[in-house]
Write an enzyme that holds these catalytic residues in place. Structure first.
Site, PDB file in Angstrom:
ATOM      1  N   LYS A  15       0.849  -1.200   0.000  1.00  0.00           N
ATOM      2  CA  LYS A  15       0.000   0.000   0.000  1.00  0.00           C
ATOM      3  C   LYS A  15       0.887   1.252   0.000  1.00  0.00           C
ATOM      4  CE  LYS A  15      -3.928  -1.760   2.776  1.00  0.00           C
ATOM      5  NZ  LYS A  15      -4.645  -1.564   4.055  1.00  0.00           N
ATOM      6  N   ASP A  65      -8.200   1.234   4.393  1.00  0.00           N
ATOM      7  CA  ASP A  65      -8.791  -0.076   4.612  1.00  0.00           C
ATOM      8  C   ASP A  65      -9.439  -0.488   3.304  1.00  0.00           C
ATOM      9  OD1 ASP A  65      -9.001  -2.016   6.889  1.00  0.00           O
ATOM     10  OD2 ASP A  65     -11.027  -2.119   6.065  1.00  0.00           O
TER      11      ASP A  65
END
Ligand code: ITT
Length: 206
Positions: free
Chosen positions: A20, A76
């Site tokens: 990420k 998320d």
């Protein structure tokens, strides 16, 4: 002022998933200097007890920003598969059980999808981003990319479920498509576009 003369935003990502971090730094470019909590081992592990991507992003961003000065952003994200009633969803990182690998999670999805025809293999990636400071959420952003699942792993780029997900309008998986394409059309890219717009607006209103 030219883009390169503007001071980059110092952003701490409330993530231990360095894929990420890599993607977010690539997408923000010179606009931000991104680090993540792997460089601060003393920061607490935040339990993801929320029932939505947004709730978990808020928990992570607020939880970490209580302990550090400056801007914290949490991502998320996960895969929703229609034929599995939206699973693995918020459980994407631990679908095959705690501590299982991306490959084990992906193989479990493939197993559950075994025999499901092409027309019923619709899926999407979702991403919720929470921007927080001093324990409070300041802004929320979200992004989605629609697509479908193939029946075997294809390609080694990216991470997670990328080798089984073909985004709509393409014929290759995120595991096969270039980093440049994924970072232009992904769920994370869509959410970050909103963040960039929001940030520019704040700067203009100063
Ligand atoms: P942090 O909570 O520390 O950020 P994590 O990997 O546990 O790391 P999430 O709880 O948000 O993060 O779970 C995201 C999971 O969803 C991730 O582990 C992948 O399995 C999947 N996922 C998210 N974005 C993806 C992407 O761009 N490509 C492939 N899989 C992705």
């Amino acid at each position: 002022m030219t883009q390169s003369s503007i001071k980059p935003i110092a952003l701490l990502l409330a993530t231990r998933n360095q894929h990420k971090t890599y993607e977010i730094q690539k997408m923000l470019g010179e606009m931000a200097h991104v680090t993540d909590v792997t460089t601060f081992p003393v920061l607490p592990e935040i339990e993801e007890t929320g029932l939505t991507f947004e709730a978990n992003a808020i928990l992570k961003a607020e939880g970490i920003s209580l302990h550090v000065p400056g801007w914290v952003i949490a991502d998320d994200s996960g895969l929703e598969v229609d034929a599995l009633g939206g699973e693995p969803g918020i459980y994407s990182a631990r679908y095959a059980g705690p501590g299982r690998s991306d490959l084990e999670n992906t193989l479990l999805v493939l197993k559950k999808m075994d025999g499901i025809p092409k027309v019923q293999r619709r899926a999407r990636f979702r991403c919720a981003l929470a921007l927080a400071r001093e324990g409070k959420t300041v802004a929320l952003f979200d992004g989605t990319v629609e697509g479908s699942l193939i029946a075997e792993l294809e390609g080694e780029r990216g991470f997670g479920y990328d080798p089984i997900f073909i985004p709509q309008g393409y014929s290759e998986t995120f595991g096969q498509l270039s980093e440049e394409i994924k970072n232009r059309i992904s769920h994370r890219a869509c959410a970050l576009e909103q963040f960039k717009e929001w940030w520019k607006e704040q700067e203009n209103n100063k």
